[in-house]
Design an enzyme around this catalytic site. Structure first.
Site, PDB file in Angstrom:
ATOM      1  N   GLN A 131       0.859 -11.116  -3.198  1.00 27.94           N
ATOM      2  CA  GLN A 131      -0.562 -10.764  -3.141  1.00 27.94           C
ATOM      3  C   GLN A 131      -1.024 -10.266  -4.503  1.00 27.94           C
ATOM      4  O   GLN A 131      -0.279  -9.560  -5.181  1.00 27.94           O
ATOM      5  CB  GLN A 131      -0.777  -9.620  -2.160  1.00 27.94           C
ATOM      6  CG  GLN A 131      -0.560 -10.005  -0.729  1.00 27.94           C
ATOM      7  CD  GLN A 131      -0.849  -8.835   0.178  1.00 27.94           C
ATOM      8  OE1 GLN A 131      -0.298  -7.759  -0.006  1.00 27.94           O
ATOM      9  NE2 GLN A 131      -1.705  -9.036   1.146  1.00 27.94           N
TER      10      GLN A 131
ATOM     11  N   ASP B  43      -2.648  -7.763  -5.442  1.00 34.35           N
ATOM     12  CA  ASP B  43      -3.054  -6.565  -4.714  1.00 34.35           C
ATOM     13  C   ASP B  43      -3.535  -5.451  -5.646  1.00 34.35           C
ATOM     14  O   ASP B  43      -3.085  -5.341  -6.779  1.00 34.35           O
ATOM     15  CB  ASP B  43      -1.812  -6.067  -3.953  1.00 34.35           C
ATOM     16  CG  ASP B  43      -2.185  -5.346  -2.681  1.00 34.35           C
ATOM     17  OD1 ASP B  43      -3.383  -5.189  -2.414  1.00 34.35           O
ATOM     18  OD2 ASP B  43      -1.250  -4.938  -1.950  1.00 34.35           O
TER      19      ASP B  43
ATOM     20  N   HIS C 100      -5.105  -1.108  -5.221  1.00 36.34           N
ATOM     21  CA  HIS C 100      -5.636  -0.009  -4.420  1.00 36.34           C
ATOM     22  C   HIS C 100      -6.415   0.905  -5.334  1.00 36.34           C
ATOM     23  O   HIS C 100      -5.941   1.249  -6.411  1.00 36.34           O
ATOM     24  CB  HIS C 100      -4.491   0.734  -3.724  1.00 36.34           C
ATOM     25  CG  HIS C 100      -3.805  -0.135  -2.718  1.00 36.34           C
ATOM     26  ND1 HIS C 100      -2.710  -0.895  -3.016  1.00 36.34           N
ATOM     27  CD2 HIS C 100      -4.117  -0.408  -1.413  1.00 36.34           C
ATOM     28  CE1 HIS C 100      -2.361  -1.592  -1.947  1.00 36.34           C
ATOM     29  NE2 HIS C 100      -3.191  -1.320  -0.959  1.00 36.34           N
TER      30      HIS C 100
ATOM     31  N   HIS D 218      -8.562  -0.885  -0.355  1.00 29.41           N
ATOM     32  CA  HIS D 218      -7.582  -1.954  -0.595  1.00 29.41           C
ATOM     33  C   HIS D 218      -8.396  -3.163  -1.041  1.00 29.41           C
ATOM     34  O   HIS D 218      -9.466  -3.417  -0.476  1.00 29.41           O
ATOM     35  CB  HIS D 218      -6.890  -2.398   0.689  1.00 29.41           C
ATOM     36  CG  HIS D 218      -6.273  -1.323   1.499  1.00 29.41           C
ATOM     37  ND1 HIS D 218      -4.936  -1.056   1.476  1.00 29.41           N
ATOM     38  CD2 HIS D 218      -6.819  -0.455   2.387  1.00 29.41           C
ATOM     39  CE1 HIS D 218      -4.669  -0.075   2.330  1.00 29.41           C
ATOM     40  NE2 HIS D 218      -5.796   0.313   2.889  1.00 29.41           N
TER      41      HIS D 218
ATOM     42  N   CYS E  97       0.789  -1.247   0.000  1.00 27.59           N
ATOM     43  CA  CYS E  97       0.000   0.000   0.000  1.00 27.59           C
ATOM     44  C   CYS E  97       0.819   1.294   0.000  1.00 27.59           C
ATOM     45  O   CYS E  97       0.529   2.179  -0.805  1.00 27.59           O
ATOM     46  CB  CYS E  97      -1.010   0.050   1.133  1.00 27.59           C
ATOM     47  SG  CYS E  97      -1.194  -1.419   2.084  1.00 27.59           S
TER      48      CYS E  97
ATOM     49  N   ARG F 273       6.720 -11.365   5.641  1.00 26.84           N
ATOM     50  CA  ARG F 273       6.296 -11.130   7.027  1.00 26.84           C
ATOM     51  C   ARG F 273       6.828 -12.245   7.908  1.00 26.84           C
ATOM     52  O   ARG F 273       6.729 -13.420   7.548  1.00 26.84           O
ATOM     53  CB  ARG F 273       4.761 -11.125   7.114  1.00 26.84           C
ATOM     54  CG  ARG F 273       4.173  -9.984   6.332  1.00 26.84           C
ATOM     55  CD  ARG F 273       2.679 -10.009   6.378  1.00 26.84           C
ATOM     56  NE  ARG F 273       2.149  -9.125   5.344  1.00 26.84           N
ATOM     57  CZ  ARG F 273       0.913  -9.141   4.901  1.00 26.84           C
ATOM     58  NH1 ARG F 273       0.057  -9.995   5.402  1.00 26.84           N
ATOM     59  NH2 ARG F 273       0.525  -8.306   3.968  1.00 26.84           N
TER      60      ARG F 273
ATOM     61  N   LYS G   9     -15.238  -3.711   5.909  1.00 28.22           N
ATOM     62  CA  LYS G   9     -14.801  -4.482   4.741  1.00 28.22           C
ATOM     63  C   LYS G   9     -15.802  -5.562   4.368  1.00 28.22           C
ATOM     64  O   LYS G   9     -16.648  -5.943   5.182  1.00 28.22           O
ATOM     65  CB  LYS G   9     -13.457  -5.133   5.023  1.00 28.22           C
ATOM     66  CG  LYS G   9     -13.505  -6.082   6.201  1.00 28.22           C
ATOM     67  CD  LYS G   9     -12.249  -6.921   6.338  1.00 28.22           C
ATOM     68  CE  LYS G   9     -12.363  -7.793   7.564  1.00 28.22           C
ATOM     69  NZ  LYS G   9     -11.500  -8.924   7.590  1.00 28.22           N
TER      70      LYS G   9
HETATM   71 ZN   LIG Z   1      -3.274  -2.159   0.894  1.00 27.79          ZN
END
Ligand SMILES: [Zn+2]
Length: 460
Positions: free
Chosen positions: A204, A206, A208, A338, A157, A186, A292
């Site tokens: 991910q 991912d 945004h 996100h 992000c 992580r 979410k």
């Molecule tokens: Zn994010």
């Protein structure tokens, strides 16, 4: 602080039983320890029969495990010399990843996303601004060079935010959708690691989305449609949807104004209603920075897995001062969403191969066709067939060993290769091939063109 959900843990863990599928801290949901085989006492069964039955059952369970399938099909490995929770993708696993990624990127481009690519490390300062260092440091890999501290990214992000902020944005530029197949790291305690389901380095799918308040509802509806389209492609048909809202008794625990929460929660609910999605609202399950939607897939064994998360964020836009210039010429705070659709690619991969028990559909199979000459006399013809298939971008290989044809077929079945092309004297004479399909059997004699069209049609 942005730590859980769309851009964090949801991607990596087994979230199994329906009733246990919600857990609060960091959104981490534990593997279902209650998934055990319950054996009924067999009525007057011989000890030998009983042992055999149990053995078969164990074998069934073992083969449905992604770790066993991964070994059998030579897809990936994890070894201690490299490090726990760090995945080595073998050629066949890498091909599957590439096919998924190509599909994912093409669909995102068709759906108005822009692809971005960001570094694996960043200065400590960035993670101080985002708040990760205050709340998430125990899960982050940090190191120092020439007196400067760096962090190996646990999330994508802050990078996407920096791309957004690279120049001023007007309301006319919005919505802006940045998508990245982003690899993050992580730290997880070694005792908690589990195959591909829980790892330390993962990718991910991912994205945004930065938008103005009036764009949010149409954007969410569009996202629900897009997600449905993406998951369907992988053969998942059943989903369960949750709307995580804040705990009305403890408003002080949450970032953002009451008005922001009421709006965001009702917009999420309205988007679900607009698409007639049946959902369960779970008060108190929202992250402190925003509500979410979670969409869990149900696999062939009726297990539930969290994959998709669509997450509002009232925290990062404020921390990073992310704005756009409105029609009034003034700066307004952007609405940031996100979202991940597959979640963590490693975990999705594990779910997928367990769901189909390694019998990947033609479009995903690392080897789509194996060419099986009945003897080495037909290797030349086999090579001609291989070249024709390669010219049509069909992934294939020739079994040029001296084994018997029945052994070659058995091997191909074990490797779950969708198509077997058998050729001998008759096939060579007729310039055709005997086509056999995994788990189906013989499909008869076909020309190479007929075979190519059959496989191509199935690969779409
Ligand atoms: Zn994010």
């Amino acid at each position: 602080m942005h730590t859980s959900d769309a851009c964090s843990e949801e991607g990596i863990y087994t979230l199994v039983p329906y009733q246990q599928a919600r857990c609060s801290k960091w959104g981490i949901q534990k593997h279902n320890s209650k998934h055990v085989l319950r054996r009924k006492q067999p009525p007057k069964e011989s000890v030998k029969m009983s042992l055999l039955r149990n053995k078969n059952k164990e074998r069934e369970v073992a083969t449905a495990d992604h770790r066993a399938i991964g070994r059998q099909l030579d897809l990936y490995s994890i070894n201690e010399e490299v490090g726990s929770g760090l995945v080595l993708w073998h050629p066949k696993g890498t091909i599957i990843r590439k096919v998924i990624r190509d599909f994912w990127e093409e669909e995102h481009l068709k759906n108005g996303y822009q692809l971005v690519c960001t570094p694996h490390i960043a200065r400590e300062e960035l993670w101080r601004t985002s708040g990760h260092l205050d709340y998430y440091e125990q899960n982050m890999y940090l190191f120092e060079k020439e007196g400067e501290k760096y962090v190996v990214k646990p999330m994508n992000c802050p990078f996407h935010i920096q791309i957004y902020k690279a120049r001023p944005r007007s309301y006319r530029d919005l919505p802006i959708r940045y998508a990245e197949w982003g690899t993050v790291y992580r730290y997880e305690r070694s005792g908690t690691l589990q195959g591909l389901l829980r790892v330390r380095g993962f990718t991910q799918d991912d994205a945004h989305i930065f938008c103005a308040p009036q764009d949010v509802l149409p954007e969410l509806v569009r996202l629900l449609d897009f997600n449905q389209h993406m998951l369907k492609k992988f053969g998942f048909k059943e989903y369960r949807t949750y709307l995580s809202t804040k705990d009305p008794q403890h408003s002080e625990k949450y970032m953002g104004t009451e008005e922001q929460w009421v709006n965001a929660q009702s917009i999420l609910a309205n988007a679900l209603k607009e698409r007639n999605v049946v959902y369960k609202e779970i008060p108190g399950e929202a992250a402190f920075y925003g509500p979410k939607i979670d969409i869990n897939i149900v696999d062939a064994s009726q297990r539930e897995w969290q994959c998709t998360t669509i997450q509002f964020d009232f925290n990062l836009p404020r921390r990073f001062k992310i704005v756009y210039i409105g029609p009034d010429g003034n700066e307004h705070e952007v609405v940031m969403i996100h979202r991940v659709l597959l979640g963590a690619v490693e975990r999705f991969f594990a779910i997928l191969i367990e769901h189909c028990n390694g019998n990947l559909p033609v479009w995903l199979a690392p080897v789509q066709v194996t060419i099986l000459p009945v003897s080495t006399n037909y290797l030349h013809y086999a090579e001609t067939i291989r070249e024709s298939l390669l010219a049509h971008q069909i992934r294939c290989e020739v079994d040029d060993s001296t084994s018997t044809i029945s052994y070659k077929i058995r091997q191909a079945e074990i490797l779950k290769i969708p198509y077997m092309l058998i050729l001998g004297k008759q096939e060579t004479k007729l310039n055709k091939i005997s086509v056999r399909k995994h788990k189906v059997g013989n499909l008869g004699l076909l020309t190479i063109q007929e075979t190519v069209s059959k496989i191509k049609n199935e690969s779409c």
